[in-house]
Design a protein around this motif. Structure first.
Motif, PDB file in Angstrom:
ATOM      1  N   LEU A  60       0.851  -1.200   0.000  1.00  0.00           N
ATOM      2  CA  LEU A  60       0.000   0.000   0.000  1.00  0.00           C
ATOM      3  C   LEU A  60       0.877   1.236   0.000  1.00  0.00           C
ATOM      4  O   LEU A  60       1.668   1.444   0.914  1.00  0.00           O
ATOM      5  CB  LEU A  60      -0.890   0.007   1.248  1.00  0.00           C
ATOM      6  CG  LEU A  60      -1.901   1.139   1.358  1.00  0.00           C
ATOM      7  CD1 LEU A  60      -2.882   1.066   0.199  1.00  0.00           C
ATOM      8  CD2 LEU A  60      -2.636   1.028   2.678  1.00  0.00           C
ATOM      9  N   PRO A  61       0.816   2.079  -1.025  1.00  0.00           N
ATOM     10  CA  PRO A  61       1.712   3.249  -1.088  1.00  0.00           C
ATOM     11  C   PRO A  61       1.389   4.226   0.010  1.00  0.00           C
ATOM     12  O   PRO A  61       0.245   4.562   0.238  1.00  0.00           O
ATOM     13  CB  PRO A  61       1.400   3.830  -2.470  1.00  0.00           C
ATOM     14  CG  PRO A  61       0.043   3.352  -2.809  1.00  0.00           C
ATOM     15  CD  PRO A  61      -0.086   2.006  -2.168  1.00  0.00           C
ATOM     16  N   MET A  62       2.430   4.675   0.702  1.00  0.00           N
ATOM     17  CA  MET A  62       2.233   5.547   1.852  1.00  0.00           C
ATOM     18  C   MET A  62       2.453   7.011   1.499  1.00  0.00           C
ATOM     19  O   MET A  62       1.764   7.874   1.961  1.00  0.00           O
ATOM     20  CB  MET A  62       3.207   5.163   2.972  1.00  0.00           C
ATOM     21  CG  MET A  62       3.013   3.747   3.455  1.00  0.00           C
ATOM     22  SD  MET A  62       1.364   3.502   4.088  1.00  0.00           S
ATOM     23  CE  MET A  62       1.375   4.660   5.408  1.00  0.00           C
ATOM     24  N   ASP A  92      -5.059  -4.421   3.132  1.00  0.00           N
ATOM     25  CA  ASP A  92      -3.616  -4.426   3.353  1.00  0.00           C
ATOM     26  C   ASP A  92      -3.156  -5.868   3.586  1.00  0.00           C
ATOM     27  O   ASP A  92      -3.754  -6.599   4.368  1.00  0.00           O
ATOM     28  CB  ASP A  92      -3.280  -3.555   4.564  1.00  0.00           C
ATOM     29  CG  ASP A  92      -1.806  -3.176   4.637  1.00  0.00           C
ATOM     30  OD1 ASP A  92      -0.962  -4.046   4.367  1.00  0.00           O
ATOM     31  OD2 ASP A  92      -1.511  -2.010   4.942  1.00  0.00           O
ATOM     32  N   SER A  93      -2.086  -6.252   2.902  1.00  0.00           N
ATOM     33  CA  SER A  93      -1.583  -7.628   3.052  1.00  0.00           C
ATOM     34  C   SER A  93      -0.920  -7.857   4.406  1.00  0.00           C
ATOM     35  O   SER A  93      -0.754  -8.998   4.831  1.00  0.00           O
ATOM     36  CB  SER A  93      -0.583  -7.939   1.937  1.00  0.00           C
ATOM     37  OG  SER A  93       0.513  -7.041   1.982  1.00  0.00           O
ATOM     38  N   ALA A  94      -0.521  -6.780   5.098  1.00  0.00           N
ATOM     39  CA  ALA A  94       0.056  -6.906   6.439  1.00  0.00           C
ATOM     40  C   ALA A  94      -1.085  -7.016   7.445  1.00  0.00           C
ATOM     41  O   ALA A  94      -1.849  -6.064   7.617  1.00  0.00           O
ATOM     42  CB  ALA A  94       0.944  -5.713   6.756  1.00  0.00           C
ATOM     43  N   PRO A  95      -1.232  -8.156   8.118  1.00  0.00           N
ATOM     44  CA  PRO A  95      -2.409  -8.364   8.973  1.00  0.00           C
ATOM     45  C   PRO A  95      -2.511  -7.426  10.161  1.00  0.00           C
ATOM     46  O   PRO A  95      -3.601  -7.193  10.676  1.00  0.00           O
ATOM     47  CB  PRO A  95      -2.248  -9.825   9.439  1.00  0.00           C
ATOM     48  CG  PRO A  95      -0.772 -10.096   9.321  1.00  0.00           C
ATOM     49  CD  PRO A  95      -0.305  -9.307   8.147  1.00  0.00           C
ATOM     50  N   VAL A 114      -6.778  -0.409   7.827  1.00  0.00           N
ATOM     51  CA  VAL A 114      -7.215   0.439   6.725  1.00  0.00           C
ATOM     52  C   VAL A 114      -8.641   0.876   7.030  1.00  0.00           C
ATOM     53  O   VAL A 114      -9.500   0.045   7.354  1.00  0.00           O
ATOM     54  CB  VAL A 114      -7.159  -0.302   5.376  1.00  0.00           C
ATOM     55  CG1 VAL A 114      -7.701   0.572   4.252  1.00  0.00           C
ATOM     56  CG2 VAL A 114      -5.724  -0.722   5.065  1.00  0.00           C
ATOM     57  N   VAL A 115      -8.906   2.193   6.956  1.00  0.00           N
ATOM     58  CA  VAL A 115     -10.219   2.728   7.298  1.00  0.00           C
ATOM     59  C   VAL A 115     -10.682   3.691   6.209  1.00  0.00           C
ATOM     60  O   VAL A 115      -9.880   4.211   5.432  1.00  0.00           O
ATOM     61  CB  VAL A 115     -10.203   3.460   8.656  1.00  0.00           C
ATOM     62  CG1 VAL A 115      -9.856   2.515   9.791  1.00  0.00           C
ATOM     63  CG2 VAL A 115      -9.226   4.633   8.623  1.00  0.00           C
ATOM     64  N   LEU A 134      -9.522   8.378   3.310  1.00  0.00           N
ATOM     65  CA  LEU A 134      -8.984   7.022   3.350  1.00  0.00           C
ATOM     66  C   LEU A 134      -7.780   7.022   4.274  1.00  0.00           C
ATOM     67  O   LEU A 134      -6.905   7.892   4.161  1.00  0.00           O
ATOM     68  CB  LEU A 134      -8.561   6.559   1.956  1.00  0.00           C
ATOM     69  CG  LEU A 134      -9.574   6.737   0.818  1.00  0.00           C
ATOM     70  CD1 LEU A 134      -8.948   6.353  -0.508  1.00  0.00           C
ATOM     71  CD2 LEU A 134     -10.832   5.908   1.085  1.00  0.00           C
ATOM     72  N   GLY A 135      -7.729   6.073   5.189  1.00  0.00           N
ATOM     73  CA  GLY A 135      -6.648   6.061   6.170  1.00  0.00           C
ATOM     74  C   GLY A 135      -5.974   4.719   6.288  1.00  0.00           C
ATOM     75  O   GLY A 135      -6.573   3.675   6.022  1.00  0.00           O
ATOM     76  N   ARG A 136      -4.718   4.771   6.690  1.00  0.00           N
ATOM     77  CA  ARG A 136      -3.946   3.548   6.935  1.00  0.00           C
ATOM     78  C   ARG A 136      -3.100   3.735   8.183  1.00  0.00           C
ATOM     79  O   ARG A 136      -2.447   4.774   8.357  1.00  0.00           O
ATOM     80  CB  ARG A 136      -3.052   3.231   5.739  1.00  0.00           C
ATOM     81  CG  ARG A 136      -2.225   1.940   5.894  1.00  0.00           C
ATOM     82  CD  ARG A 136      -1.487   1.617   4.609  1.00  0.00           C
ATOM     83  NE  ARG A 136      -0.778   0.348   4.695  1.00  0.00           N
ATOM     84  CZ  ARG A 136       0.545   0.217   4.842  1.00  0.00           C
ATOM     85  NH1 ARG A 136       1.291   1.299   4.926  1.00  0.00           N
ATOM     86  NH2 ARG A 136       1.101  -0.960   4.897  1.00  0.00           N
TER      87      ARG A 136
END
Length: 330
Positions: free
Chosen positions: A1-3, A256-259, A263-264, A287-289
């Protein structure tokens, strides 16, 4: 996920920045004030109980008893504010003289709040005045009912506050309280008032493809807000999805592949006539991460929010950071 520009792509954890931006109390702003003028007292029960009121639909502020054998909970006023950012009713402030309770109801862009002022002292508090300071007055409007200039000993009054959100805002209002102590010495308090943008947002359901399509849109990228926060002790060592409460935002799974990352998505009062799944309706969409740190960044988290509106991104980022980190006393 690009940050961010130069950050990691989807499915990678990325690197946390070196600068840690901690949530902290805001300085008292120079802002318009909503004054409360004199009126009649409501209720006469002892303040620690914060009794119910028959006015409107707002009822009592409830207290939870500490279970037998459990260690006593030592709440700070920063903890109380943090709790009311996600709850509708609780104690907002307490000291040796006063107890302030809040109960609120929100619908769309409007809110109704009951503020309970309880006098714990053995004497009346005179010249009792309340003001609500709003920094972003074009985006947030508060109207308060009147209060009497004297708060009798062991008594409680309730004040009604109407809130209207006209657009995205970052800073919560400040409640400024001024009164005279029993020895006639003046005292003034500044208390953060728990009205945040997330009180007016609704969670937005998005598929993985829709989320990434919006996340990579240029105007979303340009409006990015990011912060690194030291996690509260209670949030360490356990999945954030189970312990973190973010009303007004929807937790999206399988993005997100990282458990361990979150992601909201949420939207500022989406029009009723439009569906929440319509990707063409992006006004007020955020959109949030939340990316958890590891190794030397363990115990920290990076929060990134992108939105169609820069102020909305900053506000949602601030709300998430406020729930993740320790807040300083106002």
């Amino acid at each position: 996920l690009p940050m961010a520009s130069g950050g990691s792509g989807p499915g990678t954890s990325g690197r946390l920045g070196e600068e840690v931006l901690m949530a902290s109390a805001s300085a008292v702003p120079s802002a318009p004030a909503v004054h409360a003028a004199p009126a009649a007292l409501v209720g006469n029960a002892r303040p620690p109980l914060l009794p119910s009121t028959s006015e409107g639909n707002l009822g009592p502020v409830q207290h939870r008893a500490v279970p037998s054998g459990a260690p006593p909970v030592s709440d700070t006023n920063a903890d109380r504010f943090q709790r009311l950012c996600v709850l509708s009713e609780a104690v907002l402030y307490e000291d040796e003289l006063l107890q302030l309770g809040v109960k609120s109801e929100y619908e769309g862009m409007h809110g109704q709040i009951a503020v309970f002022f309880g006098n714990k002292a053995g004497a009346a508090l005179e010249a009792f005045t309340v003001q609500y300071l709003v920094r972003e007055e074009r985006a947030l409007r508060l109207t308060a009912s009147s209060l009497a200039p004297s708060l009798p000993a062991d008594a409680q009054v309730v004040q009604r506050v109407s809130v209207t959100c006209c657009g995205a805002f970052v800073e919560p209002p400040l409640l400024r309280l001024h009164f005279l102590l029993p020895d006639a010495c003046p005292r003034q308090l500044h208390i953060r008032f728990p009205v945040l943008l997330t009180k007016f947002t609704l969670g937005r359901e998005l598929s993985q493809s829709d989320f990434f399509w919006l996340w990579r849109q240029q105007h979303f990228v340009l409006n990015e807000a990011a912060s690194i926060v030291e996690l509260r002790e209670q949030l360490r060592g356990q999945p954030l999805s189970r312990s973190l409460k973010l009303p007004g935002l929807r937790l999206l799974y399988g993005i997100d592949s990282a458990p361990d990352n979150l992601v909201v998505a949420g939207q500022l009062c989406p029009p009723r006539e439009r569906g929440l799944s319509d990707t063409s309706d992006v006004e007020g969409l955020a959109l949030g991460r939340v990316e958890l740190g590891s190794e030397r960044f363990a115990g920290k988290a990076r929060v990134v929010v992108r939105s169609s509106d820069r102020t909305c991104a900053q506000a949602i980022c601030s709300c998430i950071v406020g729930q993740l980190g320790e807040l300083a006393e106002p």
